[in-house]
Motif scaffolding. Structure first.
Motif, short mmCIF file in Angstrom:
data_model
loop_
_atom_site.label_atom_id
_atom_site.label_comp_id
_atom_site.label_asym_id
_atom_site.label_seq_id
_atom_site.Cartn_x
_atom_site.Cartn_y
_atom_site.Cartn_z
N ALA A 47 47.45 29.05 40.30
CA ALA A 47 46.81 27.75 40.45
C ALA A 47 45.37 27.72 39.92
CB ALA A 47 46.86 27.30 41.90
N GLY A 48 45.14 28.23 38.73
CA GLY A 48 43.81 28.21 38.14
C GLY A 48 42.87 29.30 38.62
N ILE A 49 43.36 30.22 39.42
CA ILE A 49 42.57 31.34 39.93
C ILE A 49 43.15 32.64 39.38
CG2 ILE A 49 41.88 32.61 42.00
CD1 ILE A 49 42.17 29.90 43.50
N SER A 50 42.28 33.53 38.94
CA SER A 50 42.70 34.82 38.43
C SER A 50 42.25 35.90 39.41
CB SER A 50 42.06 35.06 37.06
OG SER A 50 42.34 36.37 36.61
N ILE A 51 43.19 36.76 39.81
CA ILE A 51 42.88 37.86 40.73
C ILE A 51 43.25 39.16 40.03
CG2 ILE A 51 43.35 38.89 42.98
CD1 ILE A 51 44.22 35.98 43.82
N ARG A 52 42.25 40.05 39.87
CA ARG A 52 42.47 41.31 39.18
C ARG A 52 42.22 42.48 40.13
NH1 ARG A 52 39.10 40.72 35.30
NH2 ARG A 52 37.40 41.86 36.23
N ILE A 53 43.16 43.39 40.18
CA ILE A 53 43.00 44.63 40.95
C ILE A 53 42.89 45.75 39.93
CG2 ILE A 53 44.00 46.18 42.67
CD1 ILE A 53 45.61 43.72 43.67
N SER A 54 41.77 46.44 39.94
CA SER A 54 41.52 47.51 38.97
C SER A 54 41.99 48.86 39.50
CB SER A 54 40.04 47.57 38.63
OG SER A 54 39.64 46.38 38.01
N HIS A 55 42.06 49.83 38.61
CA HIS A 55 42.54 51.16 38.95
C HIS A 55 41.69 51.85 40.03
CE1 HIS A 55 39.33 52.10 36.17
NE2 HIS A 55 39.34 53.33 36.62
N ASP A 56 40.44 51.46 40.16
CA ASP A 56 39.57 52.10 41.15
C ASP A 56 39.64 51.41 42.52
OD1 ASP A 56 38.22 49.73 40.63
OD2 ASP A 56 36.33 50.69 40.08
N GLY A 57 40.46 50.36 42.65
CA GLY A 57 40.60 49.65 43.91
C GLY A 57 39.72 48.43 44.02
N SER A 58 38.88 48.17 43.04
CA SER A 58 38.04 46.98 43.08
C SER A 58 38.89 45.74 42.78
CB SER A 58 36.88 47.08 42.08
OG SER A 58 37.38 47.21 40.77
N ILE A 59 38.46 44.61 43.32
CA ILE A 59 39.19 43.36 43.18
C ILE A 59 38.23 42.29 42.68
CG2 ILE A 59 40.51 41.57 44.40
CD1 ILE A 59 41.12 43.77 46.52
N THR A 60 38.67 41.51 41.71
CA THR A 60 37.86 40.40 41.20
C THR A 60 38.68 39.13 41.32
OG1 THR A 60 36.82 41.87 39.60
CG2 THR A 60 36.59 39.51 39.21
#
Length: 115
Positions: A47-60
């Motif tokens: 719904a127009g939101i991007s959620i990224r989970i990186s290899h180090d566990g960080s979330i954007t």
């Protein structure tokens, strides 16, 4: 292309398998409409939101008006067009910056001043 068993074309899923990534897409406005899997992250568009989970566990989490980061150490940062705010991983330090002021709460006290 994977077709919906119910025959609803809005729920059909397009799958792209590339050497360096996997992409899933669908035209379904009420739930996820994209997933990108790469070597170092998984990103979901909802719904127009991007959620990224990186290899180090960080979330954007990104939208058109704001971005929120949860760093691998647990610290949180948020940025909007009006302000930037952060909290340390242990919850001791808080900071907020706006176009006209800055405020910091830390173990040594509180600082607030105009810019």
């Amino acid at each position: 292309m994977v077709r919906s068993a119910a025959g609803d074309t809005d729920q059909d899923v397009q799958i792209k398998l590339r050497q360096d990534k996997i992409v899933l897409r669908r035209d379904f406005p009420d739930a996820w409409n994209g997933v990108l899997v790469t070597e170092d992250s998984v990103t979901v568009a909802v719904a127009g939101i991007s959620i990224r989970i990186s290899h180090d566990g960080s979330i954007t989490r990104e939208s058109s008006s704001e971005t929120t980061w949860v760093e691998a150490d647990g610290s949180v940062l948020k940025k909007t067009e009006f302000a930037e705010a952060s909290i340390s991983a242990n919850g001791v330090d808080l900071a907020r910056r706006t176009s006209d002021s800055i405020a910091v709460v830390g173990k040594d006290g509180i600082i607030a001043k105009a810019r």
